[in-house]
Design a protein around this motif. Structure first.
Motif, PDB file in Angstrom:
ATOM      1  N   ASP A   1      34.636  45.481  46.931  1.00 17.95           N
ATOM      2  CA  ASP A   1      34.728  45.016  48.458  1.00 17.95           C
ATOM      3  C   ASP A   1      33.882  43.844  47.924  1.00 17.95           C
ATOM      4  OD1 ASP A   1      33.839  44.619  50.594  1.00 17.95           O
ATOM      5  OD2 ASP A   1      32.435  45.809  51.248  1.00 17.95           O
TER       6      ASP A   1
ATOM      7  N   HIS B   1      27.586  42.545  41.864  1.00 13.69           N
ATOM      8  CA  HIS B   1      27.391  44.551  41.350  1.00 13.69           C
ATOM      9  C   HIS B   1      28.495  43.613  39.913  1.00 13.69           C
ATOM     10  CE1 HIS B   1      27.479  46.613  44.960  1.00 13.69           C
ATOM     11  NE2 HIS B   1      27.531  45.804  45.545  1.00 13.69           N
TER      12      HIS B   1
ATOM     13  N   TYR C   1      31.801  50.464  39.133  1.00 14.87           N
ATOM     14  CA  TYR C   1      31.883  49.923  40.494  1.00 14.87           C
ATOM     15  C   TYR C   1      32.546  51.324  41.475  1.00 14.87           C
ATOM     16  CZ  TYR C   1      31.709  48.176  45.925  1.00 14.87           C
ATOM     17  OH  TYR C   1      31.728  48.091  47.125  1.00 14.87           O
ATOM     18  N   GLN C   2      32.130  52.869  41.913  1.00 14.73           N
ATOM     19  CA  GLN C   2      32.459  53.195  42.854  1.00 14.73           C
ATOM     20  C   GLN C   2      33.899  53.699  41.752  1.00 14.73           C
ATOM     21  OE1 GLN C   2      33.894  51.425  46.506  1.00 14.73           O
ATOM     22  NE2 GLN C   2      31.956  51.846  47.035  1.00 14.73           N
TER      23      GLN C   2
ATOM     24  N   GLU D   1      26.971  53.763  43.146  1.00 13.90           N
ATOM     25  CA  GLU D   1      28.176  54.271  43.860  1.00 13.90           C
ATOM     26  C   GLU D   1      29.652  54.904  42.866  1.00 13.90           C
ATOM     27  OE1 GLU D   1      29.097  52.356  47.403  1.00 13.90           O
ATOM     28  OE2 GLU D   1      26.883  51.880  48.288  1.00 13.90           O
TER      29      GLU D   1
ATOM     30  N   ASN E   1      21.656  53.782  48.013  1.00 15.97           N
ATOM     31  CA  ASN E   1      22.319  53.448  48.616  1.00 15.97           C
ATOM     32  C   ASN E   1      22.293  54.306  50.810  1.00 15.97           C
ATOM     33  OD1 ASN E   1      22.518  50.868  47.262  1.00 15.97           O
ATOM     34  ND2 ASN E   1      24.561  51.423  47.316  1.00 15.97           N
TER      35      ASN E   1
ATOM     36  N   TYR F   1      23.593  54.054  54.574  1.00 15.26           N
ATOM     37  CA  TYR F   1      23.836  52.897  55.682  1.00 15.26           C
ATOM     38  C   TYR F   1      23.389  54.106  56.814  1.00 15.26           C
ATOM     39  CZ  TYR F   1      25.466  49.902  52.674  1.00 15.26           C
ATOM     40  OH  TYR F   1      25.342  48.059  51.707  1.00 15.26           O
TER      41      TYR F   1
ATOM     42  N   TRP G   1      22.023  45.129  52.577  1.00 16.47           N
ATOM     43  CA  TRP G   1      23.021  44.282  52.096  1.00 16.47           C
ATOM     44  C   TRP G   1      23.269  44.215  53.343  1.00 16.47           C
ATOM     45  CZ3 TRP G   1      25.401  44.327  48.025  1.00 16.47           C
ATOM     46  CH2 TRP G   1      27.200  43.956  48.008  1.00 16.47           C
TER      47      TRP G   1
ATOM     48  N   TYR H   1      29.756  37.230  53.229  1.00 26.24           N
ATOM     49  CA  TYR H   1      30.917  37.131  51.940  1.00 26.24           C
ATOM     50  C   TYR H   1      32.596  37.722  52.298  1.00 26.24           C
ATOM     51  CZ  TYR H   1      29.985  42.010  50.816  1.00 26.24           C
ATOM     52  OH  TYR H   1      30.386  43.354  50.787  1.00 26.24           O
TER      53      TYR H   1
ATOM     54  N   LYS I   1      28.010  41.380  56.857  1.00 27.86           N
ATOM     55  CA  LYS I   1      27.178  42.168  56.723  1.00 27.86           C
ATOM     56  C   LYS I   1      25.607  41.362  56.329  1.00 27.86           C
ATOM     57  CE  LYS I   1      28.457  47.320  56.388  1.00 27.86           C
ATOM     58  NZ  LYS I   1      30.110  47.163  55.312  1.00 27.86           N
TER      59      LYS I   1
HETATM   60  C1  GCB Z   1      28.585  49.975  49.448  1.00 25.26           C
HETATM   61  C2  GCB Z   1      28.447  48.948  49.047  1.00 25.26           C
HETATM   62  C3  GCB Z   1      28.726  47.327  49.099  1.00 25.26           C
HETATM   63  C4  GCB Z   1      29.484  47.214  49.937  1.00 25.26           C
HETATM   64  C5  GCB Z   1      28.982  47.959  50.931  1.00 25.26           C
HETATM   65  C6  GCB Z   1      29.831  47.660  52.423  1.00 25.26           C
HETATM   66  O1  GCB Z   1      27.650  50.552  49.791  1.00 25.26           O
HETATM   67  O2  GCB Z   1      27.474  48.975  47.607  1.00 25.26           O
HETATM   68  O3  GCB Z   1      29.006  46.949  47.768  1.00 25.26           O
HETATM   69  O4  GCB Z   1      29.834  46.646  50.274  1.00 25.26           O
HETATM   70  O5  GCB Z   1      27.931  48.984  50.881  1.00 25.26           O
HETATM   71  O6  GCB Z   1      29.237  46.614  53.279  1.00 25.26           O
HETATM   72  O7  GCB Z   1      30.204  48.409  52.794  1.00 25.26           O
END
Ligand code: GCB
Length: 596
Positions: free
Chosen positions: A181, A349, A374-375, A413, A471, A473, A549, A554, A571
């Protein structure tokens, strides 16, 4: 005993890099203090979206000799691009290119018999193939770490031609893999330098406080090119320190001395000029001294508990919609972090440029440095653990003398909960500790259980880290299940806890939607997420840091909403035009109330 450990680590590292010499060599540290010719500036480019340059052998720059000869490419007459810089933002036709661009730079040189020469790249995203005067000298994979090639036998007096094939195509077995992302900026994205050294030069060194000590330095200096033992001196003029040691036949010199250091901290980012001198080489570095350690549920910086007031940052200059690479770019981002009240930045990241880390250090910002593991990483592919290991070594090698760097984050993640994943990341953690036991280590996890307003925080990796980083959300990807202040927590162990991401999207100026609807992309909804999160933080056990975050909106090609996103992850606490959103003020106030 410790020195034996250091010796075996240094030996293993050297052996590793020798074995991979077909590829790039590990870069010497502290390029800034070397004898360099900077190759930044205008480079000629050939855009090669279909990859025909390989069989046409572009690097040979063939010219027609007979009447019937023709070649369907030429650097002569081709456009130029700035290095450092990403290629996507420099030519509108290739905004979304994920493929090949060939770069060429000519330079003149005078060879000297008692010198060695290296070509050093701060970073190239993602794979670089480097050619000098028509000859392939090596390749490097990985978009965010430095690498070099020795060209002593290949560089000529007079004109030289350097050609670099850059390919930013995503690789399934790459780091990161296919999905991420952030914007996939390709190109020669950091500085390029020609470095001249003596035959035996100071390749690397580790000059930091011994773990648990605030006055004992324990480290080493690694010379490259020794034929026998040599004297190595370390001077810190400000403290009247003049230490002398001697290298062994492999060029490794143990360093152990003490000093009455004024310790580096966010309040007092004190750096000392440290001069490292061998028989024929000398480098100067600005080094800070501090301790960072875990004591029970707390993290101690210089023996005092610290709460990390952090913010996530991507390496992008928002005003230019381009990859950030310079000290000026870093200043824009870090000034905002300071203004927000941060004492730390999470450089997400992937390792950001050395300018960013050095400036953060001068400004009193601790640095969270991360690998792009990453992921969806292809852990089942046997090449992947090797790539991770090499990239980790490159990351640590560049920044191991930076007091600001307090934490190595080895993944973010990772989704596949397989044995391959666990084994690879546990091994990576072990290797990281072996290379550097003076800093903290973490892995970031995001898929905790969340039921009945209760978090169940568990992952195999959490038994191997120094701090639990997670993390979450809530309020955005995951709806709240109760009052934020009544959220309950169960943790797999009693380690310190860092909330490394939280937040939600909003478009600056979009405040017409109903307060409680995410779909309005309103500043108010994002503000509410921040208020709720802060309410929740009060009840998170062992909480030692939080990190929203993200600092600035960006670019990310998967963020497609035509009205609200337009190719941006929204975000940010700040828009890409530098406008502060309502959430910014909530976060700033929170950081003000946390007073350490
Ligand atoms: C996350 C990721 C980050 C993403 C963010 C998002 O958990 O670590 O790289 O950009 O969420 O905005 O979804």
């Amino acid at each position: 005993k410790l020195f034996t450990k250091i010796k075996s680590i240094a030996f293993l590292v050297t052996l590793f890099f020798c074995c991979t010499s077909l590829y790039s060599q590990s870069a010497m540290t502290n390029v800034e203090s070397r004898n360099t010719t900077n190759l930044n500036g205008d480079w000629t480019v050939i855009i090669d979206p279909t990859g025909t340059g390989d069989w046409r052998q572009v690097w040979k720059e063939k010219k027609p000799e007979k009447k019937t000869d023709f070649y369907e490419y030429s650097f002569e007459g081709s456009p130029t691009m700035k290095v450092p810089g990403d290629f996507n933002s420099q030519m509108v036709e290739i905004t979304y290119l994920e493929g090949i661009v060939w770069y060429k730079k000519e330079f003149t040189h005078t060879t000297k018999s008692n010198k060695r020469n290296f070509i050093h790249f701060g970073a190239v995203n993602y794979v670089a193939d480097v050619y000098l005067n028509g000859e392939h000298i090596g390749s490097h994979e990985g978009g965010f770490t430095p690498f070099q090639f020795e060209i002593t036998d290949k560089i000529k007096s007079g004109k030289n031609a350097l050609v670099v094939k850059v390919n930013n195509k995503r690789l399934k077995n790459g780091l990161p893999s296919l999905g991420f992302d952030w914007f996939n900026y390709g190109g020669i994205t950091r500085d390029v330098n020609l470095i001249e050294t003596s035959k035996c030069y100071i390749e690397d060194y580790h000059i930091q406080l011994e773990k648990h000590s605030d006055n004992e330095v324990l480290g080493w200096v690694q010379l490259n090119g020794v034929s026998k033992s040599e004297k190595v001196k370390i001077k810190i003029p400000e403290l009247n320190i003049e230490y002398e040691t001697i290298s062994n036949k492999n060029g490794l010199a143990e360093v152990k001395f003490s000093g009455e250091f004024e310790l580096w901290s966010p309040q007092n980012p004190k750096l000392y000029s440290v001069i490292i001198k061998s028989k024929n080489d000398e480098v100067t570095d600005e080094i800070g001294f501090r301790t960072i350690e875990i004591k029970g549920k707390e993290v101690l910086l210089n023996n005092k508990p610290i709460f990390f007031k952090s913010v996530n940052i991507h390496e992008e200059n928002p005003y230019k919609a381009a990859k950030a690479y310079s000290e000026e770019d870093a200043l824009i981002l870090l000034n905002w972090a300071k203004e927000l009240g941060c004492n730390m930045v999470r450089l997400a990241h992937y390792p950001h440029s050395e300018h960013m880390v050095k400036l953060a250090e001068k400004m009193g910002l601790m640095v969270w440095s991360e690998l792009p593991v990453y992921q969806h990483i292809e852990f089942s592919n046997p090449d992947v653990p090797q790539k991770m290991d090499l990239m980790m070594k490159e990351m640590i090698r560049r920044d191991r003398n930076r007091a600001a760097v307090v934490l190595w984050s080895l993944s973010n993640e990772t989704y596949s909960f397989t044995e391959n994943r666990d084994n690879a990341l546990i091994e990576l953690t072990k290797q990281c500790k072996l290379l550097d036991d003076t800093r903290l280590i973490t892995h970031v996890i995001n898929n905790q259980g969340y039921d009945n307003n209760t978090f169940n925080v568990w992952d195999t990796l959490y038994n191997h880290v120094d701090i639990i980083a997670l993390n979450e959300y809530l309020g955005w990807y995951v709806p709240w299940q109760g009052k934020p202040s009544e959220t309950k927590w169960k943790f797999v162990n009693d380690k310190p806890v860092f909330i490394s991401e939280f937040g939600g999207e909003s478009l600056y100026g979009s405040n017409y939607g109903p307060k409680d609807e995410a779909a309005s992309w309103s500043e108010e909804y994002q503000e509410k997420i921040y208020q709720d999160q802060i309410e929740m933080f009060n009840n998170v056990p062992n909480l030692i840091g939080v990190c929203p975050w993200i600092l600035v909106d960006y670019r990310s090609s998967g963020r497609m909403h035509p009205v609200y996103q337009k190719g941006y992850n929204r975000k940010g606490l700040i828009s890409e035009n530098g406008e502060k959103k309502k959430s910014w003020y909530i976060m700033k106030e929170y950081f003000q109330t946390e007073n350490n």
